[in-house]
Design a protein around this motif. Structure first.
Motif, mmCIF file in Angstrom:
data_model
loop_
_atom_site.group_PDB
_atom_site.id
_atom_site.type_symbol
_atom_site.label_atom_id
_atom_site.label_comp_id
_atom_site.label_asym_id
_atom_site.label_seq_id
_atom_site.Cartn_x
_atom_site.Cartn_y
_atom_site.Cartn_z
ATOM 1 N N ALA A 164 0.826 -1.365 0.009
ATOM 2 C CA ALA A 164 -0.031 0.057 0.092
ATOM 3 C C ALA A 164 0.803 1.211 0.048
ATOM 4 N N LEU A 165 0.233 2.492 -0.199
ATOM 5 C CA LEU A 165 0.845 3.484 -0.194
ATOM 6 C C LEU A 165 0.585 4.328 1.415
ATOM 7 N N ARG A 166 1.776 4.898 1.781
ATOM 8 C CA ARG A 166 1.479 5.728 3.017
ATOM 9 C C ARG A 166 0.924 7.162 2.687
ATOM 10 N N GLU A 167 0.589 7.900 3.654
ATOM 11 C CA GLU A 167 0.116 9.136 3.258
ATOM 12 C C GLU A 167 1.155 10.182 2.929
ATOM 13 N N ASP A 168 2.507 9.769 3.467
ATOM 14 C CA ASP A 168 3.600 10.785 3.096
ATOM 15 C C ASP A 168 4.311 10.024 1.682
ATOM 16 N N ALA A 169 3.486 9.236 0.968
ATOM 17 C CA ALA A 169 3.753 8.986 -0.410
ATOM 18 C C ALA A 169 5.060 7.767 -0.428
ATOM 19 N N THR A 170 5.305 7.341 0.777
ATOM 20 C CA THR A 170 6.418 6.251 0.685
ATOM 21 C C THR A 170 5.407 4.747 0.503
ATOM 22 N N ALA A 171 6.155 3.805 0.201
ATOM 23 C CA ALA A 171 5.464 2.618 0.173
ATOM 24 C C ALA A 171 5.391 1.776 1.551
ATOM 25 N N PHE A 172 4.156 1.260 1.721
ATOM 26 C CA PHE A 172 3.959 0.621 3.016
ATOM 27 C C PHE A 172 4.763 -0.929 2.843
ATOM 28 N N VAL A 173 5.556 -1.360 3.221
ATOM 29 C CA VAL A 173 5.806 -2.613 3.066
ATOM 30 C C VAL A 173 5.737 -3.641 3.834
ATOM 31 N N ARG A 174 4.832 -4.886 3.580
ATOM 32 C CA ARG A 174 4.683 -5.602 4.576
ATOM 33 C C ARG A 174 5.761 -6.632 4.564
ATOM 34 N N ASP A 175 6.549 -6.731 5.761
ATOM 35 C CA ASP A 175 7.685 -7.554 5.995
ATOM 36 C C ASP A 175 7.708 -8.600 6.771
ATOM 37 N N TYR A 176 7.515 -9.881 6.372
ATOM 38 C CA TYR A 176 6.941 -10.818 6.997
ATOM 39 C C TYR A 176 8.401 -11.349 8.143
ATOM 40 N N LEU A 319 0.837 -21.817 15.930
ATOM 41 C CA LEU A 319 1.570 -21.119 14.924
ATOM 42 C C LEU A 319 2.039 -19.998 15.212
ATOM 43 N N ALA A 320 1.118 -18.917 16.004
ATOM 44 C CA ALA A 320 1.621 -17.590 16.082
ATOM 45 C C ALA A 320 2.659 -17.592 16.971
ATOM 46 N N GLN A 321 2.637 -18.359 17.723
ATOM 47 C CA GLN A 321 3.729 -18.392 18.816
ATOM 48 C C GLN A 321 5.083 -18.908 18.452
ATOM 49 N N LEU A 322 5.152 -19.891 17.690
ATOM 50 C CA LEU A 322 6.490 -20.683 17.509
ATOM 51 C C LEU A 322 6.722 -20.495 15.939
ATOM 52 N N GLY A 323 5.599 -20.029 15.092
ATOM 53 C CA GLY A 323 5.870 -20.398 13.517
ATOM 54 C C GLY A 323 6.756 -19.654 13.102
ATOM 55 N N ARG A 324 7.414 -18.282 13.602
ATOM 56 C CA ARG A 324 8.301 -17.518 12.978
ATOM 57 C C ARG A 324 9.537 -18.141 12.780
ATOM 58 N N ALA A 325 10.242 -19.051 13.965
ATOM 59 C CA ALA A 325 11.440 -19.539 13.688
ATOM 60 C C ALA A 325 11.391 -20.610 12.602
ATOM 61 N N ALA A 326 10.126 -21.330 12.425
ATOM 62 C CA ALA A 326 10.110 -22.438 11.375
ATOM 63 C C ALA A 326 9.707 -21.738 9.997
ATOM 64 N N GLY A 327 9.643 -20.460 10.114
ATOM 65 C CA GLY A 327 9.435 -19.929 8.499
ATOM 66 C C GLY A 327 7.810 -20.133 8.412
ATOM 67 N N TYR A 329 4.412 -17.955 8.656
ATOM 68 C CA TYR A 329 3.709 -16.531 8.913
ATOM 69 C C TYR A 329 2.239 -16.765 8.961
ATOM 70 N N LEU A 330 1.749 -15.781 9.704
ATOM 71 C CA LEU A 330 0.335 -15.750 9.721
ATOM 72 C C LEU A 330 -0.150 -14.467 9.064
ATOM 73 N N GLU A 331 -1.435 -14.445 8.296
ATOM 74 C CA GLU A 331 -1.786 -13.166 7.843
ATOM 75 C C GLU A 331 -3.323 -13.168 8.120
ATOM 76 N N VAL A 332 -4.038 -13.017 9.321
ATOM 77 C CA VAL A 332 -5.503 -12.980 9.949
ATOM 78 C C VAL A 332 -6.314 -11.949 9.427
ATOM 79 N N CYS A 333 -7.485 -12.250 8.631
ATOM 80 C CA CYS A 333 -8.410 -11.032 8.506
ATOM 81 C C CYS A 333 -9.937 -11.318 9.275
ATOM 82 N N GLY A 334 -10.343 -10.173 9.598
ATOM 83 C CA GLY A 334 -11.618 -10.237 10.091
ATOM 84 C C GLY A 334 -12.430 -8.997 10.497
ATOM 85 N N GLN A 335 -13.695 -9.163 10.633
ATOM 86 C CA GLN A 335 -14.512 -7.856 10.976
ATOM 87 C C GLN A 335 -14.272 -7.456 12.409
#
Ligand SMILES: Nc1ncnc2c1ncn2[C@@H]1O[C@H](COP(=O)(O)OP(=O)(O)OP(=O)(O)O)[C@@H](O)[C@H]1O
Ligand SMILES: [Mg+2]
Length: 457
Positions: A164-176, A319-327, A329-335
């Protein structure tokens, strides 16, 4: 006759003014490059000292300077503003560095950002700390979030997606690798799936296994099936998939452990506590798990389902607690994602560090996403207008937050990226039973062979 001449004389400038006003509204980027930028730079150059003085950002000159001014010019000795660097224009605004005077701090300049924006006629002014004693003013000429255009050059890389784009015109990078797990909240039609779509399209061209849980029967994620290594489209399938992911995570830990204990004389740099320290040939591929409408996994209709739900939630928490070291990653969406979902909900939420909050219907929902980041971020999320889907407030681990907006990406285009990169889907044997079925694409018949021919006698 005189009237006609006056009309003709006035007509030209009026038309030019009208044209400029129209361009400013309809084509802000073009207006900025041609008219806005030179005007704002001229204003800055002309009023730099007086604007700094009005903002209280000037200091008394040093004694030597005062003496020199008096000796050479006999002028009144004025307070001095921070030393200004070169103005660096770009397609959305311009940047300029300031050297702070002794006793000043970046917060002093940031506190005057709103006044400087009015003084120089720009949309917004942002202040960034560059190094001790130097700040950068990033002036943005127009509202870049109204019509999002991503910057051309963005640092990509493995598991980094400029989403996405930030309001200061830089890119918002999702870095896992920096922020392993993320939570994306928002009311219905607020743009959550668009955000997820960008992430999937961005990761599709990287050596990463993509796994989806989409309890809306797969309507959001099924179009990306060619590139997905596994897909669950209802809570039953998710209940089968999650333990397999947990088992995969445990196997990866065993692999890391085996590497640690290879031999007593293993050099220090080869001892690792996560998959990234393993040699490339042995390193398992990273897995990103997308969960759309997470609440569906929590909701149960009968007592029998409750056990299954608790199991699923426990797996997700693990998975959320221990997943990172095992490579993994979670991306959870909800209302919404609050305690009312039941046991484990707040515990899982606490593990999801990256927070993105789209438009919400009530303050409580915004608090679920951003409450532990900053109260201003909650207000900013509550004031997102429905006419701007995709607009969101993104928090980061440092307590900072910014408004971001995804560019528009049609489902067809994202699906096409997934189809074209289907051959890049890594082979994760444990997940192969969950690989979604992809119907073969019909081969287009060649023009001459298929063309109907009139029947002649
Ligand atoms: N950045 C954007 N620019 C323009 N349109 C957008 C943007 N983001 C989303 N939209 C539009 O808004 C609508 C809703 O988006 P989306 O499906 O992502 O919402 P959602 O939050 O996933 O909704 P739901 O909860 O119902 O699944 C879509 O029609 C989409 O095209
Ligand atoms: Mg959606």
């Amino acid at each position: 006759m005189t009237d006609m001449v006056t009309l003709a004389e006035l007509g030209g400038p009026l038309a030019a003014l009208g044209g400029a006003a129209y361009a400013r509204h309809a084509h802000p980027a073009a207006y900025w490059s041609t008219i806005g930028l030179p005007l704002s730079v001229a204003r800055l150059l002309a009023s730099y000292s007086s604007a700094m003085d009005a903002c209280g950002l000037t200091v008394e000159p040093s004694r030597w300077r005062a003496l020199a001014v008096r000796a050479t010019t006999r002028r009144e000795v004025r307070p001095v503003p921070p030393r200004r660097g070169v103005i660096r224009p770009n397609s959305t605004g311009f940047r300029v560095r300031l050297r702070l005077a002794p006793g000043q701090e970046p917060a002093d300049v940031a506190a005057s950002a709103e006044r400087l924006r009015h003084a120089w006629g720009v949309h917004a002014v942002y202040v960034r700390d560059v190094k001790p004693g130097v700040v950068e003013l990033r002036l943005v000429g127009y509202d870049v979030l109204r019509k999002v255009r991503m910057p051309r050059r963005v640092d990509g890389g493995l598991l980094r997606v400029p989403v996405a784009l930030r309001e200061d015109a830089t890119a918002f990078v999702r870095d896992y690798r920096a922020v392993p797990h993320g939570l994306v909240l928002g009311a219905t039609l607020s743009g959550k799936s668009m955000y997820q779509r960008h992430l999937i399209a961005g990761l599709a061209t990287q050596p990463v296994a993509l796994v989806g849980i989409d309890c809306k029967r797969g309507v959001e994620l099924a179009p990306f099936a060619p590139r997905l290594s596994a897909l669950a489209t209802d809570p039953d399938e998710a209940a089968e998939l999650l333990p397999v992911l947990v088992k995969e995570m445990e196997d990866r830990y065993d692999l890391i452990k085996a590497r640690q204990g290879i031999a007593p004389g293993t050099p220090d740099e080869e001892i690792t506590s996560d998959v990234w320290g393993l040699p490339e040939s042995e390193r398992p591929v990273p897995i990103v798990l997308f969960v759309d409408e997470v609440a569906e996994l929590f909701l149960v209709a009968t007592r029998k389902d409750e056990e299954r739900r608790d199991e699923m939630v426990t797996h997700l928490i693990r998975l959320a607690q221990l997943g990172r070291a095992a490579g993994i990653y979670l991306e959870v969406c909800g209302q919404r994602f609050g305690a009312e979902l039941g046991k484990g909900a707040t515990m899982l939420r606490a593990q999801l560090t990256g927070r993105v909050c789209h438009r919400v219907n009530d303050e409580a929902s915004a608090k679920m996403a951003l409450g532990d980041i900053a109260s201003e971020a909650v207000y900013a999320a509550c004031s997102i207008a429905p006419e701007l889907p995709g607009l969101a407030v993104a928090g980061d681990t440092s307590g900072g937050w910014s408004r971001i907006r995804t560019p528009y990406l049609s489902l067809a285009d994202a699906a096409a990226v997934c189809r074209e990169s289907a051959h890049l889907a890594p082979d994760v044997p444990a997940l192969s039973p969950f690989r979604p079925y992809v119907p073969p694409v019909p081969v287009a018949a060649s023009g001459t062979a298929a063309a109907p021919r009139p029947v002649t006698e």
